[in-house]
Design a protein around this motif. Structure first.
Motif, PDB file in Angstrom:
ATOM      1  N   LEU A 167       0.816  -1.214   0.000  1.00 16.93           N
ATOM      2  CA  LEU A 167       0.000   0.000   0.000  1.00 16.93           C
ATOM      3  C   LEU A 167       0.851   1.267   0.000  1.00 16.93           C
ATOM      4  CD1 LEU A 167      -2.773  -1.035   2.565  1.00 16.93           C
ATOM      5  CD2 LEU A 167      -2.932  -1.011   0.074  1.00 16.93           C
ATOM      6  N   GLY A 168       2.167   1.124   0.061  1.00 16.77           N
ATOM      7  CA  GLY A 168       3.055   2.284   0.053  1.00 16.77           C
ATOM      8  C   GLY A 168       2.961   3.106   1.317  1.00 16.77           C
ATOM      9  N   VAL A 169       2.774   2.448   2.463  1.00 12.59           N
ATOM     10  CA  VAL A 169       2.577   3.145   3.731  1.00 12.59           C
ATOM     11  C   VAL A 169       3.666   2.736   4.716  1.00 12.59           C
ATOM     12  CG1 VAL A 169       1.020   3.518   5.671  1.00 12.59           C
ATOM     13  CG2 VAL A 169       0.085   3.248   3.372  1.00 12.59           C
ATOM     14  N   LYS A 170       4.291   3.715   5.348  1.00 12.21           N
ATOM     15  CA  LYS A 170       5.253   3.471   6.429  1.00 12.21           C
ATOM     16  C   LYS A 170       5.312   4.739   7.283  1.00 12.21           C
ATOM     17  CE  LYS A 170       9.983   2.021   7.504  1.00 12.21           C
ATOM     18  NZ  LYS A 170      10.251   3.129   8.464  1.00 12.21           N
ATOM     19  N   THR A 171       4.779   4.654   8.496  1.00 13.24           N
ATOM     20  CA  THR A 171       4.694   5.817   9.377  1.00 13.24           C
ATOM     21  C   THR A 171       5.174   5.442  10.764  1.00 13.24           C
ATOM     22  OG1 THR A 171       2.778   6.618   8.123  1.00 13.24           O
ATOM     23  CG2 THR A 171       3.159   7.593  10.292  1.00 13.24           C
ATOM     24  N   ASP A 172       6.044   6.244  11.342  1.00 13.10           N
ATOM     25  CA  ASP A 172       6.574   5.984  12.678  1.00 13.10           C
ATOM     26  C   ASP A 172       5.499   6.207  13.730  1.00 13.10           C
ATOM     27  OD1 ASP A 172       9.044   5.345  11.694  1.00 13.10           O
ATOM     28  OD2 ASP A 172       9.891   7.335  11.986  1.00 13.10           O
ATOM     29  N   ALA A 173       5.482   5.329  14.714  1.00 14.36           N
ATOM     30  CA  ALA A 173       4.590   5.459  15.870  1.00 14.36           C
ATOM     31  C   ALA A 173       5.432   5.916  17.054  1.00 14.36           C
ATOM     32  CB  ALA A 173       3.897   4.122  16.173  1.00 14.36           C
ATOM     33  N   ILE A 174       5.202   7.149  17.500  1.00 17.65           N
ATOM     34  CA  ILE A 174       6.020   7.784  18.531  1.00 17.65           C
ATOM     35  C   ILE A 174       5.145   8.066  19.748  1.00 17.65           C
ATOM     36  CG2 ILE A 174       7.510   9.757  19.073  1.00 17.65           C
ATOM     37  CD1 ILE A 174       7.958  10.050  16.046  1.00 17.65           C
ATOM     38  N   GLY A 176       3.332   9.844  22.624  1.00 17.23           N
ATOM     39  CA  GLY A 176       3.033  11.244  22.850  1.00 17.23           C
ATOM     40  C   GLY A 176       2.889  12.087  21.605  1.00 17.23           C
ATOM     41  N   ARG A 177       2.917  11.463  20.436  1.00 13.38           N
ATOM     42  CA  ARG A 177       2.818  12.219  19.183  1.00 13.38           C
ATOM     43  C   ARG A 177       1.905  11.475  18.219  1.00 13.38           C
ATOM     44  NH1 ARG A 177       7.898  14.313  15.392  1.00 13.38           N
ATOM     45  NH2 ARG A 177       6.638  15.029  13.642  1.00 13.38           N
ATOM     46  N   LEU A 178       1.125  12.239  17.448  1.00 15.28           N
ATOM     47  CA  LEU A 178       0.237  11.662  16.444  1.00 15.28           C
ATOM     48  C   LEU A 178       0.803  11.938  15.055  1.00 15.28           C
ATOM     49  CD1 LEU A 178      -3.285  12.684  17.814  1.00 15.28           C
ATOM     50  CD2 LEU A 178      -2.147  10.485  18.058  1.00 15.28           C
ATOM     51  N   ASN A 179       1.124  10.876  14.331  1.00  8.55           N
ATOM     52  CA  ASN A 179       1.497  10.999  12.921  1.00  8.55           C
ATOM     53  C   ASN A 179       0.340  10.467  12.078  1.00  8.55           C
ATOM     54  OD1 ASN A 179       4.031  12.045  13.450  1.00  8.55           O
ATOM     55  ND2 ASN A 179       4.984  10.019  13.578  1.00  8.55           N
ATOM     56  N   GLN A 180       0.215  10.980  10.892  1.00  9.81           N
ATOM     57  CA  GLN A 180      -0.877  10.514  10.047  1.00  9.81           C
ATOM     58  C   GLN A 180      -0.399  10.258   8.637  1.00  9.81           C
ATOM     59  OE1 GLN A 180      -4.086  13.317   9.727  1.00  9.81           O
ATOM     60  NE2 GLN A 180      -2.843  14.918   8.818  1.00  9.81           N
ATOM     61  N   PHE A 191      -3.467  -7.611   2.571  1.00 12.44           N
ATOM     62  CA  PHE A 191      -2.132  -7.034   2.466  1.00 12.44           C
ATOM     63  C   PHE A 191      -1.430  -7.150   3.816  1.00 12.44           C
ATOM     64  CE2 PHE A 191      -5.150  -4.445  -0.088  1.00 12.44           C
ATOM     65  CZ  PHE A 191      -4.849  -5.028  -1.309  1.00 12.44           C
ATOM     66  N   TYR A 192      -0.190  -7.614   3.775  1.00 14.89           N
ATOM     67  CA  TYR A 192       0.562  -7.891   4.994  1.00 14.89           C
ATOM     68  C   TYR A 192       1.668  -6.862   5.192  1.00 14.89           C
ATOM     69  CZ  TYR A 192      -1.734 -12.452   4.910  1.00 14.89           C
ATOM     70  OH  TYR A 192      -2.674 -13.454   4.903  1.00 14.89           O
ATOM     71  N   GLY A 193       1.891  -6.526   6.451  1.00 20.58           N
ATOM     72  CA  GLY A 193       2.990  -5.646   6.825  1.00 20.58           C
ATOM     73  C   GLY A 193       3.501  -6.029   8.200  1.00 20.58           C
ATOM     74  N   GLN A 194       4.493  -5.308   8.667  1.00 21.80           N
ATOM     75  CA  GLN A 194       5.099  -5.576   9.975  1.00 21.80           C
ATOM     76  C   GLN A 194       5.580  -4.268  10.579  1.00 21.80           C
ATOM     77  OE1 GLN A 194       7.947  -8.606   8.487  1.00 21.80           O
ATOM     78  NE2 GLN A 194       7.169  -9.918  10.108  1.00 21.80           N
ATOM     79  N   CYS A 195       5.837  -4.297  11.868  1.00 22.71           N
ATOM     80  CA  CYS A 195       6.480  -3.165  12.523  1.00 22.71           C
ATOM     81  C   CYS A 195       7.884  -3.014  11.941  1.00 22.71           C
ATOM     82  CB  CYS A 195       6.537  -3.384  14.034  1.00 22.71           C
ATOM     83  SG  CYS A 195       7.425  -2.085  14.931  1.00 22.71           S
ATOM     84  N   SER A 196       8.223  -1.804  11.507  1.00 21.99           N
ATOM     85  CA  SER A 196       9.495  -1.568  10.833  1.00 21.99           C
ATOM     86  C   SER A 196      10.447  -0.721  11.668  1.00 21.99           C
ATOM     87  CB  SER A 196       9.246  -0.884   9.479  1.00 21.99           C
ATOM     88  OG  SER A 196       8.518  -1.721   8.632  1.00 21.99           O
ATOM     89  N   GLU A 197      10.260  -0.735  12.964  1.00 21.02           N
ATOM     90  CA  GLU A 197      11.171  -0.037  13.887  1.00 21.02           C
ATOM     91  C   GLU A 197      11.531  -1.005  15.004  1.00 21.02           C
ATOM     92  OE1 GLU A 197      13.551   3.019  14.732  1.00 21.02           O
ATOM     93  OE2 GLU A 197      11.921   3.410  13.337  1.00 21.02           O
ATOM     94  N   ILE A 198      12.829  -1.172  15.247  1.00 21.82           N
ATOM     95  CA  ILE A 198      13.265  -2.118  16.282  1.00 21.82           C
ATOM     96  C   ILE A 198      12.730  -1.641  17.632  1.00 21.82           C
ATOM     97  CG2 ILE A 198      15.240  -3.141  17.455  1.00 21.82           C
ATOM     98  CD1 ILE A 198      16.787  -2.891  14.862  1.00 21.82           C
ATOM     99  N   CYS A 199      11.838  -2.432  18.226  1.00 21.37           N
ATOM    100  CA  CYS A 199      11.109  -1.990  19.415  1.00 21.37           C
ATOM    101  C   CYS A 199      11.248  -2.943  20.595  1.00 21.37           C
ATOM    102  CB  CYS A 199       9.626  -1.801  19.068  1.00 21.37           C
ATOM    103  SG  CYS A 199       8.832  -3.259  18.369  1.00 21.37           S
ATOM    104  N   GLY A 200      12.211  -3.848  20.536  1.00 18.24           N
ATOM    105  CA  GLY A 200      12.397  -4.742  21.668  1.00 18.24           C
ATOM    106  C   GLY A 200      12.572  -6.188  21.243  1.00 18.24           C
ATOM    107  N   ALA A 201      12.487  -7.083  22.215  1.00 20.56           N
ATOM    108  CA  ALA A 201      12.788  -8.493  21.985  1.00 20.56           C
ATOM    109  C   ALA A 201      11.840  -9.129  20.979  1.00 20.56           C
ATOM    110  CB  ALA A 201      12.745  -9.251  23.314  1.00 20.56           C
TER     111      ALA A 201
END
Length: 227
Positions: A167-174, A176-180, A191-201
């Protein structure tokens, strides 16, 4: 979704992803032309004897100064156009809020009164036959196809990233902050995707599944979950 030994992108399922694939191909052709020209000139310089025409030539200096500027403009203009298209959010038909946790997603359909659920990865031991390991979830996102969708992304604990490549979508989840971001699914499908920021074990166990369906199917699904 991606196949084994796949070198290219996943099949584009949104207008933005189609533009990104076309720009990728355009940039590769420019790079191929540059490499071919440089290799040709290197071979020419190695095989030919140096002369005053190649050592001191104002015309050549003018060409290799102007030509790179033209190449950069050819790359910059379509890139800027796509960047502005990705930031444009014009009257969405549906707003979805995605909240990242360690290590699952929470989704809120803000246009509905009580339509909220958590989405966990299905463990391999409980995975139905034929489903994809490490990619299938217990609750999928369902959206109407050919409708502008706005996704508001945030996190509850650490940095995450909500990404669906087809879908051409990649947005950081921070926290205390809202990204859109926004997208339009041009065809029905899953359509399948995954978390693309190293966030732990368990970073690799936060899949995202988006199901695009006709409007009547989405209305029936939303009424069942809301009741």
């Amino acid at each position: 979704m991606a196949n084994h030994s796949q070198f290219g992108f996943q099949d584009a399922s949104s207008p933005i992803m189609e533009e990104l694939v076309e720009f990728h191909d355009h940039a590769l052709m420019v790079a191929l032309a540059i490499c071919s020209l440089v290799l040709y000139l290197l071979a020419l310089m190695l095989m030919e004897k140096l002369s005053s025409n190649t050592v001191d030539a104002q015309e050549i200096e003018l060409v290799w100064t102007i030509l790179p500027a033209i190449v950069l403009i050819m790359l910059a203009l379509p890139s800027l156009q796509i960047l502005y298209m990705m930031d444009e959010i014009d009257e969405p038909d549906l707003t979805l809020k995605a909240i990242g946790h360690q290590w699952y997603w929470t989704y809120e359909y803000t246009d509905f009164k009580d339509l909220t659920f958590d989405s966990y990865m299905i463990p391999t031991s409980d995975l139905p036959l034929g489903n994809f390991r490490l990619l299938e979830v217990d609750h999928r996102i369902v959206i109407p196809m050919e409708s502008p969708i706005r996704v508001i992304v945030t996190a509850d604990d650490v940095l995450h990233s909500w990404a669906v490549p087809s879908l051409g979508v990649k947005t950081d989840a921070i926290p205390g902050r809202l990204n859109q971001t926004s997208f339009i699914a041009t065809r029905p499908g899953i359509f399948y995707g995954q978390c693309s920021e190293i966030c732990g074990a368990n970073h690799s166990f936060m899949p995202i599944v988006v199901e695009s369906a006709p409007l009547n199917h989405f209305e029936n699904w939303s009424s069942l979950l809301s009741s």
